[in-house]
Write a protein that holds these residues in place. Structure first.
Motif, PDB file in Angstrom:
ATOM      1  N   PRO A   8      -1.379  85.976  71.922  1.00  0.00           N
ATOM      2  CA  PRO A   8      -0.823  84.608  71.858  1.00  0.00           C
ATOM      3  C   PRO A   8      -1.485  83.729  72.909  1.00  0.00           C
ATOM      4  N   PRO A   9      -1.753  82.471  72.574  1.00  0.00           N
ATOM      5  CA  PRO A   9      -2.372  81.580  73.553  1.00  0.00           C
ATOM      6  C   PRO A   9      -1.416  81.269  74.696  1.00  0.00           C
ATOM      7  N   THR A 134       0.333  77.034  68.739  1.00  0.00           N
ATOM      8  CA  THR A 134       0.352  78.346  69.370  1.00  0.00           C
ATOM      9  C   THR A 134       0.359  79.459  68.334  1.00  0.00           C
ATOM     10  N   ALA A 135       0.780  79.149  67.110  1.00  0.00           N
ATOM     11  CA  ALA A 135       0.822  80.156  66.049  1.00  0.00           C
ATOM     12  C   ALA A 135      -0.429  80.147  65.179  1.00  0.00           C
ATOM     13  N   GLU A 138      -5.989  79.888  66.596  1.00  0.00           N
ATOM     14  CA  GLU A 138      -7.282  79.248  66.833  1.00  0.00           C
ATOM     15  C   GLU A 138      -7.578  79.049  68.310  1.00  0.00           C
ATOM     16  N   TRP A 139      -6.503  79.019  69.147  1.00  0.00           N
ATOM     17  CA  TRP A 139      -6.689  78.657  70.549  1.00  0.00           C
ATOM     18  C   TRP A 139      -6.267  79.787  71.471  1.00  0.00           C
ATOM     19  N   GLN A 140      -6.950  79.861  72.608  1.00  0.00           N
ATOM     20  CA  GLN A 140      -6.560  80.798  73.659  1.00  0.00           C
ATOM     21  C   GLN A 140      -5.746  80.107  74.754  1.00  0.00           C
ATOM     22  N   THR A 141      -5.966  78.821  74.924  1.00  0.00           N
ATOM     23  CA  THR A 141      -5.178  78.028  75.866  1.00  0.00           C
ATOM     24  C   THR A 141      -4.833  76.700  75.220  1.00  0.00           C
ATOM     25  N   ALA A 214       9.330  78.653  70.346  1.00  0.00           N
ATOM     26  CA  ALA A 214       8.108  78.063  70.880  1.00  0.00           C
ATOM     27  C   ALA A 214       8.327  77.527  72.279  1.00  0.00           C
ATOM     28  N   ALA A 215       9.485  76.884  72.513  1.00  0.00           N
ATOM     29  CA  ALA A 215       9.774  76.310  73.832  1.00  0.00           C
ATOM     30  C   ALA A 215      10.038  77.380  74.873  1.00  0.00           C
TER      31      ALA A 215
END
Length: 430
Positions: A8-9, A134-135, A138-141, A214-215
């Motif tokens: 997860p990012p 975040t789901a 595509e992103w790490q951060t 998510a939060a």
């Protein structure tokens, strides 16, 4: 080697008081992450005057677009949230679900062009963006240029608060009786809630559950930005306490626009002014460090004043270099922004020693004059300054009465004494 989809990012939420330079710090944080080789998304969640566009030299839209200087090509993207557009899209979807009701009462539904975002729409847009990006894998951060601390805490609190309202308006036992609706309608002679109402409640609970997850993700961290000044320490203290109340630990406080010491050989009125300003900031920074050392220690990072408002990637690189220097000294964070998870509340069993159960709730930043506690049934209402949260009591404490409370070492400890009428009697010794 792990991929973004496997791990997860990490989400870094940059917040603080208005005018402290949150947008600049967020952009420098994203650049630093991309320079470390991480696929990074910068999200402008509170930038109505497009200050981030001017800082980056490009016009951001609702879809992530590549940005950044040579060396981070393809690894750094940025976007901005549009609460108005998001509200119209979501409201249109809800109105579509309610079309049957409008037809039943002969009400003409609103057109999409008539819809204007209601208060709180920006908070929901931010939470949905966190969930979506975040789901995505595509992103790490993901770095978020977030609203002020009070607004950000309000956004984190919103899913839990709305879920409480849904549960109150349509509790589970009422939904369990939906199969009896035809019989109840015949006996009472009045229409009973239609299936769409129960389905809507279930949909709302699922949606709010996802937003809350998510939060409250363990991969999410918060950083507070402040400019050293007379009001910095009290504001930071309350912001940390409000975030802790909702289970978020501040992984760093960033002191922005720190004035460097003037050269020893400098003289003149202007240099004297800078010297006094530097000395005042060092005094304030010392107070901030002392405040942050209480309880779970929080690092204080310093970013220098550039002598002007930052503009362009060269200035952002200078700020990112300053953050790298802090990390090299062991006083900063990794480029991914990772930090230890926040401490969790727990119940201490002191029944054998003094007949008490003690509920420990970490509240770094809280001060006794700001605290207020109210027991209401199986819940405890905790207020820290302007922030309030209703906490469900652990099951064992529901059969107890409150015997007192205290705040020590950034932990709120509420003492409970078993209620003889509800607590099982001790078995006789044999």
């Amino acid at each position: 080697m792990s991929t973004a989809a496997e791990t997860p990012p990490h989400t870094v939420v940059i917040t603080g008081r208005g005018g402290a330079g949150r947008t600049t710090v967020a952009a420098a944080t994203a650049l630093r992450s991309a320079r470390a080789g991480r696929r990074t998304l910068l999200v402008a969640a509170d930038d109505p005057h497009r200050g981030l566009d001017e800082l980056l030299g490009t016009r951001l839209g609702p879809v992530p677009g590549a940005v950044g200087p040579d060396g981070v090509t393809g690894r750094l993207h940025a976007m901005r949230l549009d609460p108005q557009a998001a509200f119209r899209e979501e409201a249109g979807r809800l109105l579509g679900r309610a079309k049957t009701v409008f037809d039943l009462f002969g009400v003409e539904p609103l057109e999409e062009d008539e819809l204007t975002a209601l208060p709180g729409a920006g908070k929901l847009t931010l939470l949905r963006a966190l969930r979506e990006h975040t789901a995505s894998g595509e992103w790490q951060t993901v770095v978020v240029d977030a609203p002020s601390a009070a607004e950000t805490i309000g956004a984190f609190a919103l899913p839990e608060q709305l879920a409480r309202y849904v549960a109150r308006l349509l509790p589970q036992e009422r939904r369990a009786a939906r199969s009896l609706r035809p019989i109840l309608a015949a006996v009472a002679g009045v229409p009973m809630p239609a299936d769409w109402l129960f389905e809507g409640a279930a949909w709302a609970e699922a949606e709010l559950g996802e937003l809350r997850a998510a939060a409250e993700s363990p991969e999410l961290s918060v950083r507070l930005v402040a400019t050293p000044g007379s009001a910095s320490a009290p504001e930071l203290r309350l912001a940390r306490a409000g975030l802790a109340l909702y289970g978020h630990r501040v992984d760093a406080v960033i002191a922005n626009r720190v004035v460097p010491a003037p050269p020893a050989e400098a003289s003149g009125r202007e240099d004297g002014f800078l010297g006094r300003l530097h000395a005042a900031q060092r005094e304030e920074l010392a107070a901030m460090r002392e405040e942050l050392a209480a309880g779970a220690a929080t690092p204080l990072l310093e970013l220098p004043h550039l002598g002007r408002d930052p503009r362009g990637w060269e200035d952002l690189a200078r700020l990112a270099d300053a953050a790298d220097a802090d990390a090299a000294d062991g006083s900063g964070l990794g480029a991914d922004g990772s930090a230890d998870p926040p401490p969790r509340s727990h119940v201490e069993d002191r029944l054998a020693a003094d007949g008490l159960l003690v509920w420990h709730v970490p509240l770094p930043g809280a001060a006794r004059p700001d605290l207020d506690l109210v027991r209401r049934g199986d819940e405890l209402l905790v207020a820290v300054g302007p922030y309030r949260r209703t906490l469900p009591l652990p099951s064992a404490l529901r059969r107890c009465t409150v015997a007192g409370a205290g705040l020590r070492d950034a932990v709120l400890s509420v003492r409970f004494r078993p209620d003889p009428g509800l607590w099982p009697a001790a078995r006789p010794q044999t």
